[in-house]
Design an enzyme around this catalytic site. Structure first.
Site, short mmCIF file in Angstrom:
data_model
loop_
_atom_site.label_atom_id
_atom_site.label_comp_id
_atom_site.label_asym_id
_atom_site.label_seq_id
_atom_site.Cartn_x
_atom_site.Cartn_y
_atom_site.Cartn_z
N TRP A 165 0.46 -6.43 -2.63
CA TRP A 165 0.99 -4.66 -2.89
C TRP A 165 2.32 -4.72 -2.20
O TRP A 165 2.72 -5.57 -1.27
CB TRP A 165 -0.16 -3.77 -2.38
CG TRP A 165 -1.35 -3.83 -3.51
CD1 TRP A 165 -1.19 -4.59 -4.22
CD2 TRP A 165 -2.36 -2.29 -3.42
NE1 TRP A 165 -2.71 -4.51 -5.00
CE2 TRP A 165 -3.24 -2.82 -4.90
CE3 TRP A 165 -2.82 -1.67 -2.85
CZ2 TRP A 165 -4.19 -2.07 -4.65
CZ3 TRP A 165 -4.09 -1.54 -2.84
CH2 TRP A 165 -4.52 -1.05 -4.18
N ASP A 178 0.97 10.42 -2.17
CA ASP A 178 -0.26 9.70 -2.99
C ASP A 178 -0.84 10.89 -4.22
O ASP A 178 -1.14 10.91 -5.62
CB ASP A 178 -1.27 9.32 -2.56
CG ASP A 178 -2.25 8.11 -3.31
OD1 ASP A 178 -1.65 7.88 -4.68
OD2 ASP A 178 -3.07 8.58 -3.25
N GLN A 203 7.03 -4.96 -7.58
CA GLN A 203 6.04 -5.07 -7.39
C GLN A 203 5.32 -5.24 -8.84
O GLN A 203 5.74 -4.39 -9.98
CB GLN A 203 4.65 -3.50 -7.52
CG GLN A 203 4.67 -2.93 -5.51
CD GLN A 203 3.33 -3.75 -4.85
OE1 GLN A 203 2.50 -3.33 -5.62
NE2 GLN A 203 3.39 -4.59 -4.54
N TRP A 252 4.77 -4.83 -16.77
CA TRP A 252 4.94 -3.56 -15.63
C TRP A 252 5.43 -3.76 -14.71
O TRP A 252 5.41 -5.38 -13.76
CB TRP A 252 3.26 -3.16 -15.59
CG TRP A 252 3.32 -2.39 -14.36
CD1 TRP A 252 3.24 -2.46 -13.40
CD2 TRP A 252 3.36 -1.03 -14.10
NE1 TRP A 252 2.72 -1.83 -11.75
CE2 TRP A 252 2.90 -0.58 -13.25
CE3 TRP A 252 3.47 -0.22 -15.77
CZ2 TRP A 252 2.60 1.11 -13.01
CZ3 TRP A 252 2.47 1.18 -15.20
CH2 TRP A 252 3.16 2.03 -14.00
N ASN A 277 6.76 -1.59 -10.03
CA ASN A 277 6.14 -0.16 -10.21
C ASN A 277 7.30 -0.87 -8.47
O ASN A 277 8.17 -0.85 -9.16
CB ASN A 277 4.71 0.32 -9.23
CG ASN A 277 4.11 -0.24 -9.02
OD1 ASN A 277 3.17 -1.50 -9.92
ND2 ASN A 277 2.89 0.03 -7.77
N ASP A 278 6.69 -0.76 -7.74
CA ASP A 278 7.35 -0.51 -6.33
C ASP A 278 8.75 -1.38 -5.95
O ASP A 278 8.10 -2.17 -6.20
CB ASP A 278 6.18 0.15 -5.21
CG ASP A 278 5.13 0.67 -5.13
OD1 ASP A 278 4.98 1.38 -6.20
OD2 ASP A 278 4.69 0.57 -4.61
N1 DQQ Z 1 1.73 1.12 -5.34
C1 DQQ Z 1 1.48 2.14 -4.52
C2 DQQ Z 1 1.32 2.03 -2.95
C3 DQQ Z 1 0.54 0.79 -3.32
C4 DQQ Z 1 1.47 -0.34 -4.21
C5 DQQ Z 1 2.70 3.13 -4.73
C6 DQQ Z 1 0.28 -0.75 -5.17
O1 DQQ Z 1 0.54 2.58 -2.53
O2 DQQ Z 1 0.87 -0.72 -1.73
O3 DQQ Z 1 2.70 3.16 -5.77
O4 DQQ Z 1 0.81 -1.25 -6.50
#
Ligand code: DQQ
Length: 700
Positions: free
Chosen positions: A241, A394, A198, A179, A181-182
């Protein structure tokens, strides 16, 4: 794919030669002053920690509010005193400095050596108190297989493992597995572009978040490095994070990131390269005094995250933005510091907008008002620049931005158009694109935007694929001084190097209802540019035709809904019988008595599979009455369709999961389903080659 593999040898040579160029460049510049090793101090710290652990028997300081090494955070919002601000504001920073600092600034601190010194001088007991929250019970077992699925609960999936492999992208960044993400802390450092992200290194779903790390010399071919940071301290044990990088005055990058603590509170932590002479920045040291920021009074401990890249105020102090919310009011808090360790919250917010909910992943940066595509370093301000504030919302999981003026006396941001304020107006991308972050690329003098494209298939399919999420192509961003109202986004020029053979279509009139195959344009890796005559301009003699007002939005339409002008555009990833197709189209609707152009990605027929997102995404494209052409660039990469309309004024990214239109079976068409004919001026479609993405260790 045949084309991709036939060119792979050539690409290997190309990349190896790029690698050697970068390493020659990088080894010629190390500064002796940066040759500081912190290994010895770390060893000493470990010993101290060990001794301290024996000395203390009760971890009595687990709670943030009792954290003794920071005198209480900021007492409450409104009581923190802003630091003094210089009065000669416009003259403060005008030059474009490489690392976001100006030699003329009277900053009190800012060197790597100072930071390491502070790291070293924390006493053993202070370190113990910081570490005391490392209760083993907060560690999640890393080897337990997921138990969330039973055989009975299994959804139907039309894909086998070959089809899954065909959905992997060929030239978008994604990790080898699991996985992501950001995007985090993107930066350029001595010949190398760095992307942190991430990352769950164990499973194809979110959790156990570490910082993945990859490097590139061209933003396109990537080498995976070991994890940059893992959740291994009480202040980030529930996740390392999102965070951002800032260059210190001496050119060393450091990062501030959000840690999710052993109590799931959000705090901001500092980390710096263990060895700045390693241009791959492989090892990171977490500051012994972490956290450097804890949630202030009045802010929920779960609503305090994602520090921005810092910028410098006229007083020489660092400024930093952090997102939060008060009830449903989204807010950007601003902090000051002289040393990156001690931060003071400002009385006023950088910005706030009612009803927008939690602001994540803030980004704040200047753009050149002249419309030059050159980027502007983060600390620069003055009359020649506008500022962009971006928040990832969010509540909606959408990235919004707003253009305005940074009031550097009061540390506030004033939007140009309050009716299109942050969360109410512009988005970077009207499809799947979230948690984005820009950085100033001092190498090429440009600002580059990274954004996360999530999956929209089922969690079970992600687990079976063994991977989830990709990053959008890195995009250059700058101010559109033609419309004076939006940014322009365009894939970085390096993407052009991936173009291989091309096919073209000559100028053609597309009658109503026509669907024309672009012969030779099949494949799942394409870069397509096309232009149409703008049918609403005098060029077609239709300027004066105005229809009754129509309510239109891409989300309510599909390529099948016929209008007067449009839908017309492309069908990509289309099966031979058109059972599967993703359409990218223009549509003109009359709104308030004026023709308004929309660009939409219609996924409704993109797949025969169920359990995937098949919405139509898109939005208005600003097209001036004087503009006689409509242009669109569409980038297809197996399961991604990235659309850039009218030079990048409006972007739309789709995630699609064809089951028939895979690899060479994917065909390309142009179509017009509007009542009126439209003229295709030109179309060029390039095959795009696969890039190198390998573990760094495999190319040693
Ligand atoms: N992903 C969120 C952030 C956070 C991170 C946004 C956690 O707010 O810090 O996708 O994986």
């Amino acid at each position: 794919m045949a084309m991709a593999s036939s060119s792979s040898n050539q690409e290997t040579h190309l990349y190896i030669s790029l690698l050697s160029t970068a390493s020659v460049a990088s080894h010629s510049t190390p500064s002796p002053s940066l040759r500081i090793s912190v290994k010895a101090p770390l060893l000493a710290l470990s010993l101290l920690l060990f001794v301290a652990c024996i000395a203390f028997t009760k971890p009595a300081f687990l709670r943030l509010s009792e954290s003794p090494s920071k005198s209480s955070p900021v007492p409450s919002h409104g009581t923190a005193k802003p630091t003094s601000v210089g009065s000669h504001l416009n003259s403060a920073i005008k030059t474009n400095s490489t690392h976001g600092s100006s030699p003329s600034m009277q900053r009190k601190s800012g060197s790597y050596a100072e930071l390491v010194h502070k790291h070293k001088t924390l006493s053993g007991s202070e370190i113990y108190l910081k570490q005391a929250g490392e209760d083993a019970s907060f560690y999640q077992p890393k080897s337990t297989a997921p138990t969330i699925f039973s055989e009975d609960g299994r959804l139907y999936s039309p894909w086998n493992s070959t089809a899954y492999e065909s959905l992997r992208t060929a030239f978008h960044f994604q990790p080898e597995s699991n996985w992501m993400n950001d995007p985090n802390a993107p930066l350029y450092y001595n010949g190398w572009y760095h992307l942190f992200y991430q990352y769950n290194p164990y499973y194809a779903y979110w959790g156990l978040i570490s910082w993945g790390h990859a490097v590139s010399v061209d933003l396109i071919h990537w080498l995976y490095l070991d994890l940059a940071m893992e959740p291994d301290q009480w202040y980030d044990i529930n996740g390392v994070w999102t965070g951002s990088a800032t260059f210190l005055e001496d050119g060393t990058p450091l990062v501030l990131y959000t840690g999710s603590t052993n109590e799931s509170a959000q705090v901001q932590n500092l980390a710096f390269p263990s060895d700045p002479t390693d241009f791959l920045l492989r090892n990171w040291t977490k500051y012994a005094g972490n956290p450097v920021l804890v949630p202030p009074t009045g802010i929920l401990s779960t609503d305090f995250r994602d520090p921005t890249t810092a910028w410098i105020g006229t007083d020489g102090l660092w400024r930093l933005g952090i997102g939060s919310k008060l009830e449903q009011k989204g807010i950007a808090m601003v902090y000051s510091s002289s040393d990156f360790i001690n931060w003071t919250m400002h009385e006023n917010y950088l910005h706030e907008v009612e009803g927008t909910g939690m602001w994540e992943c803030l980004d704040f940066f200047p753009v050149n008002m002249s419309g030059s595509a050159m980027g502007v370093d983060t600390s620069i301000y003055g009359e020649d620049v506008k500022h962009v504030l971006k928040s990832s919302m969010d509540n909606s999981k959408l990235d919004f931005y707003v253009i305005g003026t940074y009031d550097y006396e009061n540390y506030t941001f004033i939007p140009d158009d309050p009716s299109a304020d942050l969360g109410l107006g512009l988005r970077y991308d009207y499809g799947k694109f979230y948690a984005s972050k820009t950085f100033y690329d001092a190498n090429e003098g440009r600002r580059i935007l990274w954004g996360w494209i999530n999956e929209s298939d089922s969690l079970q399919d992600d687990i079976e694929k063994g991977w989830a999420s990709v990053q959008a192509l890195p995009r250059q961003v700058w101010f559109d001084n033609v419309t004076q109202a939006n940014l322009l986004q365009w894939p970085v020029d390096e993407v052009l190097d991936l173009r291989r053979t091309k096919v073209t279509l000559e100028s053609t009139v597309l009658e109503s209802g026509s669907v024309v195959e672009v012969s030779g344009g099949s494949g799942a890796q394409l870069d397509i540019e096309l232009t149409f005559n703008n049918p609403t301009t005098s060029i077609e003699g239709h300027r004066d035709i105005v229809m009754a007002d129509e309510s239109y939005s891409c989300s309510e339409g599909t390529a099948a809904r016929q209008g007067y002008y449009g839908p017309f555009g492309l069908l990509v990833l289309a099966s031979e019988d058109l059972q599967e197709q993703t359409s990218v189209y223009f549509y003109f609707a009359t709104i308030n008595g004026k023709w308004t152009a929309f660009i939409c990605n219609d996924q409704s027929r993109s797949t025969l599979a169920s359990e995937v997102d098949i919405a139509t995404y898109g939005s208005v494209v600003p097209v001036l009455e004087t503009e006689t052409s409509l242009s669109v660039r569409v980038i297809v990469d197996h399961s991604i369709v990235e659309t850039y309309a009218q030079g990048g004024r409006t972007c739309v990214t789709s995630r699609v999961y064809p089951t028939l239109a895979l690899e060479d079976a994917a065909q390309l068409f142009v179509f017009n389903n509007g009542t009126m004919p439209v003229t295709l001026q030109s179309l060029t479609a390039w095959q795009v080659s696969k890039v190198y993405m390998h573990a760094y260790s495999t190319v040693q």
